[in-house]
Design a protein around this motif. Sequence first.
Motif, PDB file in Angstrom:
ATOM      1  N   GLY A   1      17.286 -46.725  26.971  1.00  0.00           N
ATOM      2  CA  GLY A   1      17.170 -47.234  25.604  1.00  0.00           C
ATOM      3  C   GLY A   1      17.454 -46.199  24.527  1.00  0.00           C
ATOM      4  N   CYS A   2      17.984 -45.028  24.901  1.00  0.00           N
ATOM      5  CA  CYS A   2      18.181 -43.976  23.889  1.00  0.00           C
ATOM      6  C   CYS A   2      19.458 -44.187  23.077  1.00  0.00           C
ATOM      7  N   GLY A   3      20.400 -44.977  23.608  1.00  0.00           N
ATOM      8  CA  GLY A   3      21.622 -45.219  22.839  1.00  0.00           C
ATOM      9  C   GLY A   3      22.910 -44.936  23.602  1.00  0.00           C
ATOM     10  N   LYS A   4      22.833 -44.824  24.933  1.00  0.00           N
ATOM     11  CA  LYS A   4      24.017 -44.469  25.736  1.00  0.00           C
ATOM     12  C   LYS A   4      25.112 -45.550  25.654  1.00  0.00           C
ATOM     13  N   SER A   5      24.696 -46.814  25.826  1.00  0.00           N
ATOM     14  CA  SER A   5      25.706 -47.882  25.780  1.00  0.00           C
ATOM     15  C   SER A   5      26.285 -48.021  24.382  1.00  0.00           C
ATOM     16  N   THR A   6      25.438 -47.790  23.391  1.00  0.00           N
ATOM     17  CA  THR A   6      25.915 -47.824  22.004  1.00  0.00           C
ATOM     18  C   THR A   6      27.025 -46.798  21.814  1.00  0.00           C
ATOM     19  N   LEU A   7      26.807 -45.612  22.364  1.00  0.00           N
ATOM     20  CA  LEU A   7      27.791 -44.531  22.257  1.00  0.00           C
ATOM     21  C   LEU A   7      29.130 -44.965  22.860  1.00  0.00           C
ATOM     22  N   LEU A   8      29.078 -45.571  24.061  1.00  0.00           N
ATOM     23  CA  LEU A   8      30.327 -45.993  24.702  1.00  0.00           C
ATOM     24  C   LEU A   8      31.010 -47.107  23.907  1.00  0.00           C
ATOM     25  N   SER A   9      30.210 -48.027  23.355  1.00  0.00           N
ATOM     26  CA  SER A   9      30.809 -49.120  22.570  1.00  0.00           C
ATOM     27  C   SER A   9      31.544 -48.575  21.349  1.00  0.00           C
ATOM     28  N   LEU A  10      31.011 -47.505  20.758  1.00  0.00           N
ATOM     29  CA  LEU A  10      31.675 -46.902  19.598  1.00  0.00           C
ATOM     30  C   LEU A  10      32.987 -46.251  20.032  1.00  0.00           C
ATOM     31  N   ILE A  11      32.944 -45.545  21.172  1.00  0.00           N
ATOM     32  CA  ILE A  11      34.153 -44.864  21.645  1.00  0.00           C
ATOM     33  C   ILE A  11      35.212 -45.880  22.065  1.00  0.00           C
ATOM     34  N   ALA A  12      34.734 -47.028  22.615  1.00  0.00           N
ATOM     35  CA  ALA A  12      35.675 -48.070  23.023  1.00  0.00           C
ATOM     36  C   ALA A  12      36.256 -48.793  21.808  1.00  0.00           C
ATOM     37  N   GLY A  13      35.726 -48.508  20.628  1.00  0.00           N
ATOM     38  CA  GLY A  13      36.238 -49.138  19.409  1.00  0.00           C
ATOM     39  C   GLY A  13      35.668 -50.536  19.200  1.00  0.00           C
ATOM     40  N   LEU A  14      34.618 -50.898  19.964  1.00  0.00           N
ATOM     41  CA  LEU A  14      34.031 -52.237  19.837  1.00  0.00           C
ATOM     42  C   LEU A  14      33.135 -52.326  18.601  1.00  0.00           C
ATOM     43  N   MET A  15      32.640 -51.154  18.160  1.00  0.00           N
ATOM     44  CA  MET A  15      31.818 -51.106  16.940  1.00  0.00           C
ATOM     45  C   MET A  15      32.262 -49.878  16.148  1.00  0.00           C
ATOM     46  N   LYS A  16      31.925 -49.870  14.875  1.00  0.00           N
ATOM     47  CA  LYS A  16      32.313 -48.723  14.037  1.00  0.00           C
ATOM     48  C   LYS A  16      31.101 -47.845  13.744  1.00  0.00           C
ATOM     49  N   PRO A  17      31.264 -46.511  13.774  1.00  0.00           N
ATOM     50  CA  PRO A  17      30.118 -45.651  13.451  1.00  0.00           C
ATOM     51  C   PRO A  17      29.699 -45.812  11.992  1.00  0.00           C
ATOM     52  N   GLU A  18      28.411 -45.595  11.762  1.00  0.00           N
ATOM     53  CA  GLU A  18      27.893 -45.686  10.397  1.00  0.00           C
ATOM     54  C   GLU A  18      28.373 -44.481   9.598  1.00  0.00           C
ATOM     55  N   SER A  19      28.311 -43.329  10.252  1.00  0.00           N
ATOM     56  CA  SER A  19      28.894 -42.140   9.639  1.00  0.00           C
ATOM     57  C   SER A  19      29.464 -41.279  10.750  1.00  0.00           C
ATOM     58  N   GLY A  20      30.342 -40.367  10.368  1.00  0.00           N
ATOM     59  CA  GLY A  20      30.992 -39.512  11.345  1.00  0.00           C
ATOM     60  C   GLY A  20      32.369 -40.039  11.714  1.00  0.00           C
ATOM     61  N   GLU A  21      33.003 -39.346  12.638  1.00  0.00           N
ATOM     62  CA  GLU A  21      34.402 -39.619  12.927  1.00  0.00           C
ATOM     63  C   GLU A  21      34.647 -39.536  14.436  1.00  0.00           C
ATOM     64  N   ILE A  22      35.454 -40.470  14.953  1.00  0.00           N
ATOM     65  CA  ILE A  22      35.862 -40.400  16.363  1.00  0.00           C
ATOM     66  C   ILE A  22      37.381 -40.276  16.397  1.00  0.00           C
ATOM     67  N   LEU A  23      37.857 -39.218  17.048  1.00  0.00           N
ATOM     68  CA  LEU A  23      39.297 -38.984  17.115  1.00  0.00           C
ATOM     69  C   LEU A  23      39.769 -39.061  18.561  1.00  0.00           C
ATOM     70  N   LEU A  24      40.865 -39.798  18.768  1.00  0.00           N
ATOM     71  CA  LEU A  24      41.496 -39.850  20.080  1.00  0.00           C
ATOM     72  C   LEU A  24      42.841 -39.145  19.924  1.00  0.00           C
ATOM     73  N   ASN A  25      43.040 -38.064  20.656  1.00  0.00           N
ATOM     74  CA  ASN A  25      44.231 -37.236  20.490  1.00  0.00           C
ATOM     75  C   ASN A  25      44.449 -36.827  19.037  1.00  0.00           C
ATOM     76  N   GLY A  26      43.374 -36.497  18.365  1.00  0.00           N
ATOM     77  CA  GLY A  26      43.463 -35.999  16.997  1.00  0.00           C
ATOM     78  C   GLY A  26      43.609 -37.069  15.934  1.00  0.00           C
ATOM     79  N   GLU A  27      43.657 -38.353  16.379  1.00  0.00           N
ATOM     80  CA  GLU A  27      43.835 -39.423  15.385  1.00  0.00           C
ATOM     81  C   GLU A  27      42.660 -40.390  15.408  1.00  0.00           C
ATOM     82  N   PRO A  28      42.326 -40.959  14.246  1.00  0.00           N
ATOM     83  CA  PRO A  28      41.197 -41.887  14.216  1.00  0.00           C
ATOM     84  C   PRO A  28      41.406 -43.045  15.188  1.00  0.00           C
TER      85      PRO A  28
END
Length: 255
Positions: A44-71
């Motif tokens: 319940g700490c947020g692991k699946s949430t983290l993967l959903s953000l990286i998969a692009g299924l949800m957007k982060p509230e703040s911060g940035e995720i880059l794939l090969n240097g691009e959003p």
Amino acid sequence: MKPILELKNISYSYHTPEGETQALSDITFSLAPGEFTAVVGPSGCGKSTLLSLIAGLMKPESGEILLNGEPLTENSSRIGYMLQHDHLFEWRTVYRNVVLGPEINGSLNEETRQKAEEMLKQYGLAQFASSKPSELSGGMRQRAALIRTLLLDPELLLLDEPFSALDYQTRLNVSDDIGQIIRDSGKTALLVTHDLSEAVSLADHIIILSERPARVSDIMPVTFSLENDTPLGRRNAPEFKNYFNRIWKELNHHE
Ligand code: ADP
């Protein structure tokens, strides 16, 4: 080497009528190409949430995720996702399950068909190509699900507790087996698991998350002095227990 994935100061909260649940707080890490990284943390700490953000299924509230240097763009085909349940369709044969991705995105052609056949052969499923998923063992089903994911040639593989629906004995064999296939494929992989021994047997780095809201409490490099560095070899190596105990301590220190 340039990282394939970068997370910079990622935070995320769920908003429901009952209130706000902060799941992630200021998460920063990056993955180098070809690396296998595991994420562990309390339930319940947020692991699946983290993967959903990286998969692009949800957007982060703040911060940035880059794939090969691009959003990140939504539903990037450069990211493959493997889940706890294999989601094989019972009404399709194993072969037609495996080629589902290319069929959907319109890239099913002679080349992808041939690649599917080669992978089924390579991973010992060729004689089950015309079978229905129910005729396969749990381990074979996960292999079929992995082939389906790899056939789309993703740059990054996200694995969300992909072995947790299997019984303990099968789970050991399947996680070692699938881990080895992923290593041999040279793909960059991010595995979320609550099983510490699975993380130690498979990963180059282990990201340890704190209680919710998850923060990165440590990023532990994992190296074994094995001539043949396989998941099974690691499980039998003397270093294994040390890593397990270090992670265990780190997790309990935060509880
Ligand atoms: P983990 O994968 O580490 O078990 P999750 O990422 O699934 O954790 O969940 C983190 C927290 O966010 C939990 O407290 C969970 O109850 C909450 N949560 C997850 N999904 C939702 C949602 N859709 N709406 C509201 N809260 C959620």
